[in-house]
Design a protein around this motif. Structure first.
Motif, PDB file in Angstrom:
ATOM      1  N   UNK A 191       0.825  -1.207   0.000  1.00 38.10           N
ATOM      2  CA  UNK A 191       0.000   0.000   0.000  1.00 38.10           C
ATOM      3  C   UNK A 191       0.859   1.256   0.000  1.00 38.10           C
ATOM      4  N   UNK A 192       1.920   1.272   0.793  1.00 35.13           N
ATOM      5  CA  UNK A 192       2.792   2.441   0.831  1.00 35.13           C
ATOM      6  C   UNK A 192       3.473   2.663  -0.514  1.00 35.13           C
ATOM      7  N   UNK A 193       3.804   1.571  -1.216  1.00 34.82           N
ATOM      8  CA  UNK A 193       4.397   1.692  -2.545  1.00 34.82           C
ATOM      9  C   UNK A 193       3.401   2.333  -3.508  1.00 34.82           C
ATOM     10  N   UNK A 194       2.148   1.893  -3.438  1.00 37.46           N
ATOM     11  CA  UNK A 194       1.138   2.415  -4.352  1.00 37.46           C
ATOM     12  C   UNK A 194       0.943   3.924  -4.149  1.00 37.46           C
ATOM     13  N   UNK A 196       3.221   6.012  -3.016  1.00 37.47           N
ATOM     14  CA  UNK A 196       4.420   6.657  -3.565  1.00 37.47           C
ATOM     15  C   UNK A 196       4.367   6.662  -5.086  1.00 37.47           C
ATOM     16  N   UNK A 197       3.888   5.572  -5.683  1.00 43.38           N
ATOM     17  CA  UNK A 197       3.762   5.511  -7.136  1.00 43.38           C
ATOM     18  C   UNK A 197       2.832   6.611  -7.645  1.00 43.38           C
ATOM     19  N   UNK A 198       1.719   6.842  -6.939  1.00 45.91           N
ATOM     20  CA  UNK A 198       0.805   7.905  -7.346  1.00 45.91           C
ATOM     21  C   UNK A 198       1.494   9.264  -7.258  1.00 45.91           C
ATOM     22  N   UNK A 199       2.246   9.471  -6.192  1.00 47.45           N
ATOM     23  CA  UNK A 199       2.964  10.740  -6.035  1.00 47.45           C
ATOM     24  C   UNK A 199       3.962  10.946  -7.173  1.00 47.45           C
TER      25      UNK A 199
END
Length: 318
Positions: A191-194, A196-199
């Motif tokens: 979830x934290x990766x997702x 960051x990916x959006x950012x």
């Protein structure tokens, strides 16, 4: 005449809570200890994100893991689907482009043998399928450029296949990424990766001159919930019977929205207290934004178009 209060510390303190929740735990005291210049820059960035969210209502990016392949048969089928059986241009991690059925076969062979052997059917996930999307009206080539730059940063050292879809209502890019990197490290998005990916995707769009934000749903007052990544994987494997934590997640999501509402109230009050007209206008915009957000928020329409226009399947597209 007394000087208006310095708003920078409050912007940083509560703005971080809204836009960068992983940075720190918000406490009333002390405020973040930054140098004067760094604090001004940080506060200016927070103010910009507030204005983008409550004044300009900047479009929100979507970055979604839509599934993944267990074995080369499933991966190759997805290649055929996203490229419309080779009719659309395919781009790899080196920036090389290709078309046609023969190119698809060569690409599948490259993935099969380019690292640990990928059998036709595997007992582990050998690829992840990711979709990066923007609303109708966004320049497709800018979406493609931002997706390419996103892949260079977030999917470095992995084999990547990327295809732009600009023939539907909203421009979006399908990315397939080989789970195993060139150094043998496996991708395992969380979830934290997702987030960051959006950012990262939003940042690259802004570099291209496209207004884009990656604000969390709780910050926007949205309550539309998509399946968790583990649910997506379990459903694909036929292991998902029910979601035993559904009720708990609903409580947690409401708590996040309540915390976001509290942060918005703190920001509005602090901005209004300065007495400066730009701050008063922004405070009024925040109050109007919060007033439109009910406690039990309605489904977020920001990407309803994507859910309708881009069905998730790996078979041939009709």
């Amino acid at each position: 005449m007394s000087q208006p209060p310095n708003i920078d510390g409050v912007l940083i303190q509560w703005g971080d809570r809204l836009f960068y929740p992983g940075n720190r735990i918000v406490k009333n005291q002390p405020q973040p200890k930054l140098g004067a210049l760094a604090a001004r820059q940080r506060a200016a960035a927070i103010r910009e994100r507030i204005e983008a969210t409550v004044v300009r209502r900047v479009p929100q990016v979507m970055v979604k893991v839509t599934g993944g392949g267990r074995g080369m048969k499933a991966i190759a089928a997805h290649f055929r689907y996203i490229s419309k059986n080779g009719r659309l241009e395919i781009e790899d991690e080196r920036g090389e482009t290709m078309r046609g059925k023969e190119a698809l076969r060569e690409l599948a062979d490259d993935w099969r043998f380019g690292g640990s052997l990928i059998e036709d059917v595997s007992d582990r996930r050998e690829a992840f399928n990711i979709m990066l999307s923007m609303p109708r009206g966004t320049d497709p080539l800018s979406v493609q450029w931002a997706a390419r730059e996103f892949a260079k940063i977030e999917l470095a050292d992995h084999k990547v296949v990327m295809v732009l879809h600009d023939h539907q209502a909203n421009p979006h890019v399908h990315i397939s990424v080989r789970a195993e990197s060139k150094h043998g490290k496996r991708l395992n998005p969380r979830k934290t990766d997702l987030h960051r990916w959006r950012e990262t995707f939003a940042e690259k769009l802004r570099e291209r001159g496209v207004e884009a934000e990656a604000t969390r749903q709780a910050t926007r007052g949205a309550s539309r919930r998509y399946p968790a990544l583990w649910q997506v994987k379990a459903r694909e494997d036929g292991r998902l019977l029910k979601s035993p934590q559904a009720a708990t997640k609903g409580v947690g999501a409401q708590a996040s929205r309540d915390a976001a509402q509290a942060a918005w109230r703190e920001l509005a009050a602090a901005l209004a207290a300065t007495g400066r007209e730009p701050d008063l206008q922004l405070a009024r915009s925040i109050e109007a934004f919060a007033a439109r957000t009910p406690r039990q928020a309605a489904p977020d329409p920001a990407h309803q178009h994507t859910r309708q226009q881009v069905p998730v399947r790996t078979g041939p597209e009709r």
